[in-house]
Design an enzyme around this catalytic site. Structure first.
Site, PDB file in Angstrom:
ATOM      1  N   MET A 150      95.005  30.227  56.970  1.00  0.00           N
ATOM      2  CA  MET A 150      93.409  29.911  57.756  1.00  0.00           C
ATOM      3  C   MET A 150      92.838  29.444  57.157  1.00  0.00           C
ATOM      4  SD  MET A 150      95.592  30.270  60.981  1.00  0.00           S
ATOM      5  CE  MET A 150      97.055  30.967  61.720  1.00  0.00           C
TER       6      MET A 150
ATOM      7  N   ASP B 159      95.225  26.102  62.657  1.00  0.00           N
ATOM      8  CA  ASP B 159      95.052  27.241  61.525  1.00  0.00           C
ATOM      9  C   ASP B 159      92.965  27.118  61.244  1.00  0.00           C
ATOM     10  OD1 ASP B 159      97.128  26.659  60.386  1.00  0.00           O
ATOM     11  OD2 ASP B 159      97.015  24.928  59.970  1.00  0.00           O
ATOM     12  N   THR B 160      92.802  28.602  61.393  1.00  0.00           N
ATOM     13  CA  THR B 160      91.446  29.208  62.174  1.00  0.00           C
ATOM     14  C   THR B 160      91.631  30.543  62.686  1.00  0.00           C
ATOM     15  OG1 THR B 160      90.674  26.846  63.825  1.00  0.00           O
ATOM     16  CG2 THR B 160      89.429  28.318  63.390  1.00  0.00           C
ATOM     17  N   VAL B 161      90.137  31.103  61.556  1.00  0.00           N
ATOM     18  CA  VAL B 161      90.596  32.966  62.377  1.00  0.00           C
ATOM     19  C   VAL B 161      88.910  32.498  62.484  1.00  0.00           C
ATOM     20  CG1 VAL B 161      91.888  33.131  60.319  1.00  0.00           C
ATOM     21  CG2 VAL B 161      89.184  33.590  60.059  1.00  0.00           C
TER      22      VAL B 161
ATOM     23  N   MET C  60      91.195  30.144  68.913  1.00  0.00           N
ATOM     24  CA  MET C  60      91.832  29.663  67.680  1.00  0.00           C
ATOM     25  C   MET C  60      93.216  28.811  68.588  1.00  0.00           C
ATOM     26  SD  MET C  60      92.083  33.514  65.267  1.00  0.00           S
ATOM     27  CE  MET C  60      92.575  33.910  66.948  1.00  0.00           C
TER      28      MET C  60
END
Length: 524
Positions: free
Chosen positions: A58, A346-348, A428
Site C-alpha cells: 500500500m 492502495d493507500t493507507v 482510502m
C-alpha cells in the site's frame, strides 16, 4: 447503539488521545507516542512510517502524502503537500510517439519523486515534540525484526505481487507469494530510516540512498537525475472547504482531488437525500450520477495548481446547480469520460487526536499495488507510480511535464462545526475517495449515523460505466438499479477503507475503524 446480537464493532472511546488506522501495530505505536508526551503530529508520523512496513503493498517511503492538521485550541486547518514532481526530463510527447495513450503503470516513466520523507521531516521539525529519531525508531525495529502479514495484506498480495520485478522480487517476494502470518522484513529500509533519523531528509534525497533509487530507475529506462531528488521540497497549503447540512467539509487543495468530494456534496444538496432510504436504490442512483458528473469535472480541471487556473471552479455553486439539473431520478445518464487513473485501492490513512485536541489527518500512498514494481537494489525502497495520474492529452492542464505534480487521488479530510474541529477522517480506495468522503458525510448528516456505523454501511461506486455494489445491499436494490439502467457488478474485494475520530462536545474521543481493513482505533 448497534445491535449487540450481531457481529460488528463498537465505537472506541477515550479521553486523553486516540489513533485510528488500518493496522493495529501502527495504532499502538501512535498511542505510545502520545503517552510518552508526543503530540498528534509525532504520533501520526510514527504510525504512518510503520504502515509502510506493515502494509508494503500500500505505501512506503518511496511514496507521497498529504496532511491536514490544526494547532491545539485552533479551528484553523492547515495543510502540507508532500507529493513529488515528475523528473525534469519527463516528456509526454516521447510517450505518445512510443504509442502510449496513457502513462504505463509499471514503468519508470510513472515514477515521480517521492515526497513523503521530506514532509515527515519538515512536519516533525516544525510541529512535533519528540524528534525524528524517536518517531522512526519503531519502524526501524519492526523492519529489522519483521512483521507478521495480516489478512487484508495477504488478500491484496496475489493481485499486486505480479507488478514486482527485478530487485523488488528479492525484497518483497523472496519465497514467492506469502501467507497470512508470514514474516515480512525490510532490513534495507531499516538502514535507510536509520540514516534519515540521524541526518534528516538529505539522507534520503542525496547520497547513497538517492543513488540507489536513481540506479534502479536508470536500469528501468528512467530519465531521473540526482538534481530532481536533491531539489525536492514539499509545500504548505491552504485547504478548501464547503458546507453540507450544517457541517463544513475541509479538504486538501489540488493537485489532490479533494475538491471533487465538495462538488459531489454540493450536487447532492439539490436533492432531499435525508428523505431516502439510506440503503435504497434511489440514494445509490443519485450518488452514482453525482459522482459521474463530479469526476468528469475533476478530470477536466484538477492538476498541479502551478499549471492550472480553473481548479477553483470545482467549488462554484453555479457549477453544482448546473450539474444537478442534469440528473434524472428515473434513469442513468451517459458515463463520464474514463478516469485519468486506473481503479485501485492502495493507500493507507492514519488519524490522531491528542490530549490538547490537536488533530492530524494524514494519507500516504505508493498509488497502485506495490507502486511501479521497481525497488532499489540495496535499500529495497519501492517506488510509487504516481506519474500515472498524469494524462498524455496535449495541452491538458494535467498533461505530463517536467517538474509538474500529477493529479492525486489521495485526500485527507476534516469536519468543522460551530467554530471547532469536529472530526478528522479519511476514506482510502484510490479514485473512490471523493465518493467515499461524500457518502461518509451524508451518512453522518442525512441519516444520523455515528462514525463507526457510517464506516460499516455498505458502499457503491460508479466507475468506468459500471456500478460496483458491495454485497451488503439487498437483492431488490440491485434489481431496481438495473431497471434504472445501471450495469451493476459485485466487486471481488470491498470498496475502500475508512478511519475517523469524532471529538465530541463532552470532550470524549470516539473512534471508528473500517472492518474492511486489518486496523482499529485505540485510545488511552
Amino acid at each position: 447503539m448497534r445491535d449487540l446480537h450481531l457481529p460488528g464493532r463498537s465505537p472506541v472511546l477515550a479521553l486523553n488521545g486516540m489513533c485510528a488506522t488500518s493496522h493495529p501495530l501502527a495504532a499502538q505505536v501512535a498511542v505510545d507516542m502520545l503517552a510518552r508526551g508526543g503530540n498528534a503530529m509525532d504520533a501520526a508520523i510514527a504510525g504512518a512510517v510503520l504502515l509502510g512496513i506493515c502494509e508494503p503493498q500500500m505505501t512506503g517511503i518511496g511514496g507521497d502524502c498529504f496532511v491536514l492538521w490544526n494547532a491545539p485550541g485552533s479551528a484553523e486547518v492547515r495543510g502540507y503537500n508532500g507529493s513529488g514532481r515528475a523528473p525534469s526530463a519527463a516528456d509526454a510527447g516521447a510517450l505518445r510517439r512510443a504509442g502510449h495513450a496513457a502513462v504505463p503503470l509499471g514503468s519508470a516513466a510513472a515514477v515521480t519523486i517521492p515526497g513523503a520523507v521530506e514532509a515527515f521531516c519538515t512536519l516533525s521539525a516544525q510541529h512535533g515534540r519528540l524528534g525524528l529519531d524517536a518517531l522512526l525508531a519503531p519502524a526501524i525495529r519492526y523492519a529489522e525484526e519483521g512483521v507478521p502479514l495480516a489478512a487484508r495484506v495477504i488478500d491484496d498480495w496475489p493481485r499486486s505481487g505480479p507488478t514486482l520485478r527485478g530487485h523488488a522480487i528479492r525484497h518483497y517476494m523472496p519465497n514467492g507469494t506469502p501467507r497470512a502470518g508470514s514474516i515480512f522484513r525490510a532490513p534495507g529500509q531499516a538502514e535507510a530510516l536509520r540514516r534519515i533519523a540521524r541526518n534528516g531528509a538529505s539522507a534520503f534525497y542525496e547520497g547513497e540512498v538517492a543513488e540507489d533509487m536513481l540506479a534502479a530507475l536508470a536500469e528501468a529506462g528512467g530519465v531521473h537525475r540526482a538534481e530532481d531528488f536533491a531539489g525536492h521540497r514539499g509545500t504548505p497549503t491552504t485547504p478548501l472547504s464547503g458546507e453540507y447540512s450544517g457541517v463544513e467539509l475541509v479538504e486538501h487543495p489540488p493537485n489532490g482531488q479533494g475538491a471533487t468530494a465538495i462538488l459531489m456534496l454540493n450536487i447532492l444538496s439539490h436533492f432531499d437525500v435525508a428523505a431516502l432510504d439510506p440503503l435504497g436504490a434511489e440514494r445509490v442512483h443519485l450518488e452514482a450520477e453525482a459522482a459521474k458528473l463530479a469526476y468528469d469535472a475533476r478530470n477536466r480541471l484538477i492538476a498541479d495548481p502551478d499549471h492550472a487556473a480553473r481548479g477553483a471552479r470545482m467549488l462554484s455553486p453555479e457549477l453544482a446547480a448546473d450539474l444537478a439539473a442534469l440528473i434524472d431520478p428515473n434513469r442513468v445518464i451517459a458515463a463520464a469520460p474514463p478516469l485519468t487513473e486506473a481503479l485501485h485501492r492502495d493507500t493507507v490513512y492514519i488519524t490522531v487526536v491528542d490530549r490538547d485536541r490537536m488533530a492530524v489527518s494524514l494519507i500516504y500512498s505508493i498509488f497502485h499495488g506495490f507502486g511501479a514494481g521497481i525497488a532499489s537494489e540495496k535499500f529495497g525502497i519501492l517506488l510509487q507510480n504516481r506519474g500515472a495520474g498524469f494524462t498524455l492529452e496535449p495541452g491538458h492542464p494535467n498533461e505530463m511535464g517536467g517538474g509538474k505534480r500529477p493529479m492525486h487521488t489521495i485526500i485527507p479530510g476534516m469536519l468543522r462545526e460551530d467554530g471547532r474541529i469536529k472530526m478528522p477522517f479519511g476514506v482510502m480506495g484510490g479514485s473512490y475517495q471523493p465518493t467515499g468522503h461524500a457518502r461518509f458525510v451524508s451518512n453522518l448528516r442525512d441519516f444520523g449515523m455515528d462514525p463507526q456505523t457510517a464506516i460499516d454501511a455498505p458502499r457503491a461506486y460508479a466507475c468506468d460505466g459500471k456500478l460496483r455494489l458491495e454485497r451488503g445491499y439487498a437483492p431488490e436494490v440491485r434489481r431496481a438499479l438495473v431497471d434504472l439502467g445501471h450495469d451493476v457488478v459485485t466487486p471481488d474485494e470491498p470498496i475502500g477503507g475508512a478511519q475517523a475520530i469524532l471529538i465530541r462536545a463532552d470532550g470524549v474521543l470516539e473512534g471508528g475503524s473500517d472492518p474492511r481493513k486489518d486496523g482499529c482505533a485505540l485510545g488511552y
